[in-house]
Design an enzyme around this catalytic site. Structure first.
Site, PDB file in Angstrom:
ATOM      1  N   TYR A   1       2.109   1.723  -7.619  1.00  0.00           N
ATOM      2  CA  TYR A   1       1.064   1.333  -6.651  1.00  0.00           C
ATOM      3  C   TYR A   1      -0.326   1.574  -7.257  1.00  0.00           C
ATOM      4  CZ  TYR A   1      -2.364   2.076  -2.918  1.00  0.00           C
ATOM      5  OH  TYR A   1      -3.507   2.050  -2.156  1.00  0.00           O
TER       6      TYR A   1
ATOM      7  N   SER B   1       0.780  -1.240   0.000  1.00  0.00           N
ATOM      8  CA  SER B   1       0.000   0.000   0.000  1.00  0.00           C
ATOM      9  C   SER B   1       0.814   1.294   0.000  1.00  0.00           C
ATOM     10  CB  SER B   1      -0.930   0.008   1.232  1.00  0.00           C
ATOM     11  OG  SER B   1      -0.163   0.167   2.416  1.00  0.00           O
TER      12      SER B   1
ATOM     13  N   THR C   1      -8.572   2.560  -3.927  1.00  0.00           N
ATOM     14  CA  THR C   1      -8.055   3.878  -3.558  1.00  0.00           C
ATOM     15  C   THR C   1      -8.456   4.946  -4.568  1.00  0.00           C
ATOM     16  OG1 THR C   1      -5.996   5.128  -3.339  1.00  0.00           O
ATOM     17  CG2 THR C   1      -5.902   3.193  -4.734  1.00  0.00           C
ATOM     18  N   ASP C   2      -8.477   6.197  -4.122  1.00  0.00           N
ATOM     19  CA  ASP C   2      -8.754   7.304  -5.053  1.00  0.00           C
ATOM     20  C   ASP C   2      -7.588   7.520  -6.023  1.00  0.00           C
ATOM     21  OD1 ASP C   2      -6.903   8.386  -3.264  1.00  0.00           O
ATOM     22  OD2 ASP C   2      -8.096  10.147  -2.737  1.00  0.00           O
ATOM     23  N   GLU C   3      -6.420   6.926  -5.705  1.00  0.00           N
ATOM     24  CA  GLU C   3      -5.238   7.175  -6.553  1.00  0.00           C
ATOM     25  C   GLU C   3      -5.391   6.594  -7.957  1.00  0.00           C
ATOM     26  OE1 GLU C   3      -1.417   6.684  -4.758  1.00  0.00           O
ATOM     27  OE2 GLU C   3      -2.107   7.382  -2.814  1.00  0.00           O
TER      28      GLU C   3
ATOM     29  N   LYS D   1      -3.352  -1.072  -8.318  1.00  0.00           N
ATOM     30  CA  LYS D   1      -4.700  -1.046  -7.747  1.00  0.00           C
ATOM     31  C   LYS D   1      -5.729  -0.862  -8.877  1.00  0.00           C
ATOM     32  CE  LYS D   1      -5.906  -1.086  -3.965  1.00  0.00           C
ATOM     33  NZ  LYS D   1      -6.253  -2.202  -3.036  1.00  0.00           N
TER      34      LYS D   1
HETATM   35  P1  NAD Z   1      -1.480  -1.753   5.116  1.00  0.00           P
HETATM   36  O1  NAD Z   1      -0.232  -1.727   4.302  1.00  0.00           O
HETATM   37  O2  NAD Z   1      -1.484  -1.124   6.468  1.00  0.00           O
HETATM   38  O3  NAD Z   1      -1.941  -3.281   5.342  1.00  0.00           O
HETATM   39  C1  NAD Z   1      -1.914  -4.219   4.308  1.00  0.00           C
HETATM   40  C2  NAD Z   1      -2.135  -5.594   4.931  1.00  0.00           C
HETATM   41  O4  NAD Z   1      -2.137  -6.555   3.860  1.00  0.00           O
HETATM   42  C3  NAD Z   1      -1.040  -6.019   5.914  1.00  0.00           C
HETATM   43  O5  NAD Z   1      -1.617  -6.588   7.075  1.00  0.00           O
HETATM   44  C4  NAD Z   1      -0.239  -7.062   5.142  1.00  0.00           C
HETATM   45  O6  NAD Z   1       0.366  -8.029   5.987  1.00  0.00           O
HETATM   46  C5  NAD Z   1      -1.310  -7.662   4.239  1.00  0.00           C
HETATM   47  N1  NAD Z   1      -0.741  -8.250   3.018  1.00  0.00           N
HETATM   48  C6  NAD Z   1       0.158  -7.679   2.173  1.00  0.00           C
HETATM   49  N2  NAD Z   1       0.472  -8.549   1.195  1.00  0.00           N
HETATM   50  C7  NAD Z   1      -0.221  -9.682   1.411  1.00  0.00           C
HETATM   51  C8  NAD Z   1      -0.328 -10.922   0.740  1.00  0.00           C
HETATM   52  N3  NAD Z   1       0.398 -11.177  -0.370  1.00  0.00           N
HETATM   53  N4  NAD Z   1      -1.167 -11.865   1.225  1.00  0.00           N
HETATM   54  C9  NAD Z   1      -1.901 -11.629   2.350  1.00  0.00           C
HETATM   55  N5  NAD Z   1      -1.829 -10.469   3.045  1.00  0.00           N
HETATM   56  C10 NAD Z   1      -1.002  -9.508   2.574  1.00  0.00           C
HETATM   57  O7  NAD Z   1      -2.612  -1.157   4.176  1.00  0.00           O
HETATM   58  P2  NAD Z   1      -3.824  -0.173   4.533  1.00  0.00           P
HETATM   59  O8  NAD Z   1      -3.337   1.205   4.525  1.00  0.00           O
HETATM   60  O9  NAD Z   1      -4.543  -0.696   5.682  1.00  0.00           O
HETATM   61  O10 NAD Z   1      -4.717  -0.375   3.210  1.00  0.00           O
HETATM   62  C11 NAD Z   1      -5.620  -1.455   3.118  1.00  0.00           C
HETATM   63  C12 NAD Z   1      -6.302  -1.409   1.760  1.00  0.00           C
HETATM   64  O11 NAD Z   1      -6.986  -0.166   1.612  1.00  0.00           O
HETATM   65  C13 NAD Z   1      -5.352  -1.514   0.589  1.00  0.00           C
HETATM   66  O12 NAD Z   1      -5.946  -2.300  -0.397  1.00  0.00           O
HETATM   67  C14 NAD Z   1      -5.182  -0.067   0.119  1.00  0.00           C
HETATM   68  O13 NAD Z   1      -4.914  -0.029  -1.258  1.00  0.00           O
HETATM   69  C15 NAD Z   1      -6.557   0.494   0.432  1.00  0.00           C
HETATM   70  N6  NAD Z   1      -6.593   1.934   0.740  1.00  0.00           N
HETATM   71  C16 NAD Z   1      -5.758   2.483   1.684  1.00  0.00           C
HETATM   72  C17 NAD Z   1      -5.871   3.842   2.004  1.00  0.00           C
HETATM   73  C18 NAD Z   1      -5.002   4.482   3.052  1.00  0.00           C
HETATM   74  O14 NAD Z   1      -5.055   5.693   3.228  1.00  0.00           O
HETATM   75  N7  NAD Z   1      -4.209   3.747   3.802  1.00  0.00           N
HETATM   76  C19 NAD Z   1      -6.825   4.627   1.336  1.00  0.00           C
HETATM   77  C20 NAD Z   1      -7.635   4.035   0.367  1.00  0.00           C
HETATM   78  C21 NAD Z   1      -7.527   2.687   0.087  1.00  0.00           C
HETATM   79  O1  DAU Z   2      -5.213   8.437  -1.347  1.00  0.00           O
HETATM   80  C1  DAU Z   2      -5.238   7.159  -0.789  1.00  0.00           C
HETATM   81  C2  DAU Z   2      -3.826   6.654  -0.587  1.00  0.00           C
HETATM   82  O2  DAU Z   2      -3.286   7.397   0.509  1.00  0.00           O
HETATM   83  C3  DAU Z   2      -3.762   5.163  -0.308  1.00  0.00           C
HETATM   84  O3  DAU Z   2      -4.208   4.456  -1.439  1.00  0.00           O
HETATM   85  C4  DAU Z   2      -2.308   4.739   0.013  1.00  0.00           C
HETATM   86  O4  DAU Z   2      -2.278   3.369   0.360  1.00  0.00           O
HETATM   87  C5  DAU Z   2      -1.835   5.572   1.181  1.00  0.00           C
HETATM   88  O5  DAU Z   2      -0.485   5.257   1.466  1.00  0.00           O
HETATM   89  C6  DAU Z   2      -1.965   7.071   0.873  1.00  0.00           C
HETATM   90  O6  DAU Z   2      -1.049   7.450  -0.174  1.00  0.00           O
HETATM   91  P1  DAU Z   2      -0.183   8.797  -0.102  1.00  0.00           P
HETATM   92  O7  DAU Z   2       0.988   8.649  -0.963  1.00  0.00           O
HETATM   93  O8  DAU Z   2      -1.037   9.990  -0.293  1.00  0.00           O
HETATM   94  O9  DAU Z   2       0.229   8.758   1.478  1.00  0.00           O
HETATM   95  P2  DAU Z   2       1.611   9.073   2.237  1.00  0.00           P
HETATM   96  O10 DAU Z   2       1.287   9.076   3.686  1.00  0.00           O
HETATM   97  O11 DAU Z   2       2.723   8.241   1.758  1.00  0.00           O
HETATM   98  O12 DAU Z   2       1.902  10.579   1.802  1.00  0.00           O
HETATM   99  C7  DAU Z   2       0.988  11.628   2.030  1.00  0.00           C
HETATM  100  C8  DAU Z   2       1.569  12.885   1.405  1.00  0.00           C
HETATM  101  O13 DAU Z   2       2.735  13.281   2.159  1.00  0.00           O
HETATM  102  C9  DAU Z   2       2.047  12.692  -0.023  1.00  0.00           C
HETATM  103  O14 DAU Z   2       1.789  13.881  -0.766  1.00  0.00           O
HETATM  104  C10 DAU Z   2       3.549  12.490   0.100  1.00  0.00           C
HETATM  105  C11 DAU Z   2       3.915  13.316   1.329  1.00  0.00           C
HETATM  106  N1  DAU Z   2       5.055  12.802   2.130  1.00  0.00           N
HETATM  107  C12 DAU Z   2       5.004  11.498   2.556  1.00  0.00           C
HETATM  108  C13 DAU Z   2       6.032  10.955   3.304  1.00  0.00           C
HETATM  109  C14 DAU Z   2       5.991   9.524   3.746  1.00  0.00           C
HETATM  110  C15 DAU Z   2       6.108  13.626   2.490  1.00  0.00           C
HETATM  111  O15 DAU Z   2       6.118  14.833   2.134  1.00  0.00           O
HETATM  112  N2  DAU Z   2       7.125  13.091   3.228  1.00  0.00           N
HETATM  113  C16 DAU Z   2       7.155  11.793   3.650  1.00  0.00           C
HETATM  114  O16 DAU Z   2       8.137  11.376   4.296  1.00  0.00           O
END
Ligand code: NAD
Ligand code: DAU
Length: 351
Positions: free
Chosen positions: A157, A87, A132-134, A161
């Site tokens: 990434y 992710s 994800t919105d990405e 997705k």
């Molecule tokens: P995360 O990275 O915290 O957790 C991912 C989990 O998936 C972990 O527990 C990991 O062990 C498990 N995993 C990874 N590879 C695997 C595999 N091959 N088999 C089984 N398990 C596996 O992720 P998150 O931030 O909780 O995101 C969860 C979902 O939501 C993802 O699909 C991500 O794309 C989506 N999403 C995340 C965000 C965000 O802001 N974090 C926003 C929108 C959508």
């Molecule tokens: O929009 C949904 C997505 O949000 C999810 O699909 C992804 O799984 C999740 O990781 C997140 O993606 P981003 O890339 O937006 O999140 P991140 O926390 O990595 O970064 C947020 C913003 O901050 C981005 O513009 C990059 C910036 N950043 C991030 C890190 C880690 C920095 O400036 N410095 C940093 O060290």
């Protein structure tokens, strides 16, 4: 048990909140959390659920197709809520292959297993793909992503997705697999792995370490309290229409630099530091390659159709988040040892 549901990635950030919600809210469901426990998955996130009779943990890799088929045969799932993924965008830039295996091949394996098990009777079954919105790419200064915005993913990434979203829709269209997809903006809250912006910066402020802001900090993200995302998934899983997509967002846009300044201000107070002191840690570093400028979600479909609304004001959510990380030092210590330190060096030393 009324229903048997597989939640993949339940030991991760969002997954652990969703598993907790389902296990506590639906004692009549059997919730099976399937997770490989990569660096991002941590069973400590689910410690409070260990003794619940309607909860089971299975360690396994969704990339292993035979194992997934056996699992589906054994548990005869009525539903799958699929969150397991690689992710983190920065990791996808450093090493795209894992993202292809888990996010694309892994999702396809789950689709194949659901198709096989449900082939004779898909009535009441549901494959819920959490995305994800990405996948929509990057916005300029105005406008919002809607469910009909064309896909335009820009990082390995988001491309992985987007690919998995397409496969889910293709299985729905071609094989009649009952599915629903949601695309959500940036989540924040407890249990997020400290490679992502907010937990990383909370950790660094506390330890007086540099805050590495990519580029000029002008990029905009829309932040949503993680439990509001879990509540939306619950609602869509139970009441969303088949073969539909729902966008989920916080209507809460921040430039990174404004968000970081707010974080510093709150943390100065909490840590009893002088006003303006944590701000001195802000360090502008080399930008993320291909860094998307702005994400913003139009979630009016979900609000109008299913009555969902974000529940928490951002400043309150941010305070709760900071408090949680400050109070859970052991959790942070456990997840930031070993491999994490190597990742941190590789990711930031060269910037
Ligand atoms: P995360 O990275 O915290 O957790 C991912 C989990 O998936 C972990 O527990 C990991 O062990 C498990 N995993 C990874 N590879 C695997 C595999 N091959 N088999 C089984 N398990 C596996 O992720 P998150 O931030 O909780 O995101 C969860 C979902 O939501 C993802 O699909 C991500 O794309 C989506 N999403 C995340 C965000 C965000 O802001 N974090 C926003 C929108 C959508
Ligand atoms: O929009 C949904 C997505 O949000 C999810 O699909 C992804 O799984 C999740 O990781 C997140 O993606 P981003 O890339 O937006 O999140 P991140 O926390 O990595 O970064 C947020 C913003 O901050 C981005 O513009 C990059 C910036 N950043 C991030 C890190 C880690 C920095 O400036 N410095 C940093 O060290």
């Amino acid at each position: 048990m009324k229903k048997s549901i597989c939640i993949t990635g339940g030991a991760g950030f969002i997954g652990s909140h969703l598993v907790r919600l389902f296990v506590n809210k639906y004692p009549e469901y059997r919730i099976v959390n399937l997770d490989k426990l990569t660096y991002a998955g941590n069973l400590e996130n689910l410690k409070d659920l260990e003794d619940k009779p309607n909860f089971e943990f299975v360690k396994g890799d969704i990339v292993d197709g035979d194992f997934i088929i056996e699992l589906f045969k054994k548990y005869q799932f009525d539903g799958v809520i699929h969150l397991a993924a690689e992710s983190h965008v920065d990791r996808s830039i450093a090493n795209p292959n894992e993202f292809i295996y888990t996010n694309i091949v892994g999702t396809t394996n789950l689709l194949n297993a659901a198709k096989l098990i449900w082939k004779d009777n898909a009535e009441g079954k549901r494959f819920y793909h959490v995305s994800t919105d990405e996948v929509y790419g990057s916005l300029g200064e105005t406008g919002y992503f809607t469910e009909s915005t064309p896909y335009d993913p820009k990082s390995p990434y988001s491309a992985s997705k987007a690919s998995s979203d397409h496969l889910v829709r293709a299985y729905g269209h071609t094989f009649g697999l009952p599915y629903v997809i949601s695309n959500c903006s940036n989540n924040y809250g407890p249990y997020q792995f400290p490679e992502k912006l907010l937990p990383l910066f909370i950790h660094n402020i506390k330890n007086n370490k540099a805050l590495p802001v990519y580029g000029k900090g002008e990029n905009v993200r829309d932040w949503l309290w993680v439990e509001d995302h879990a509540a939306a998934i619950d609602l869509i899983y139970h009441e969303g229409r088949n073969a539909e997509t729902y966008n989920i967002g916080g209507n809460n846009e921040w430039t990174n630099i404004d968000l970081i300044r707010l974080l510093c201000k709150i943390m100065n107070k909490k840590l009893g530091r002088e006003e303006g002191s944590s701000e001195k840690l802000i360090t502008f570093v080399k930008d993320r390659a291909g860094h998307d400028l702005r994400y913003a979600i139009d979630s009016s479909k979900l609000q109008k159709e299913l009555g969902w609304m974000p529940s928490l004001q951002f400043e309150e959510g941010l305070e709760r988040t900071i408090d949680w990380y400050l109070e859970n030092e052991d959790w942070l210590k456990n997840v930031t040892s070993g491999d994490y330190l190597k990742y941190y060096e590789e990711q930031y030393e060269k910037r």
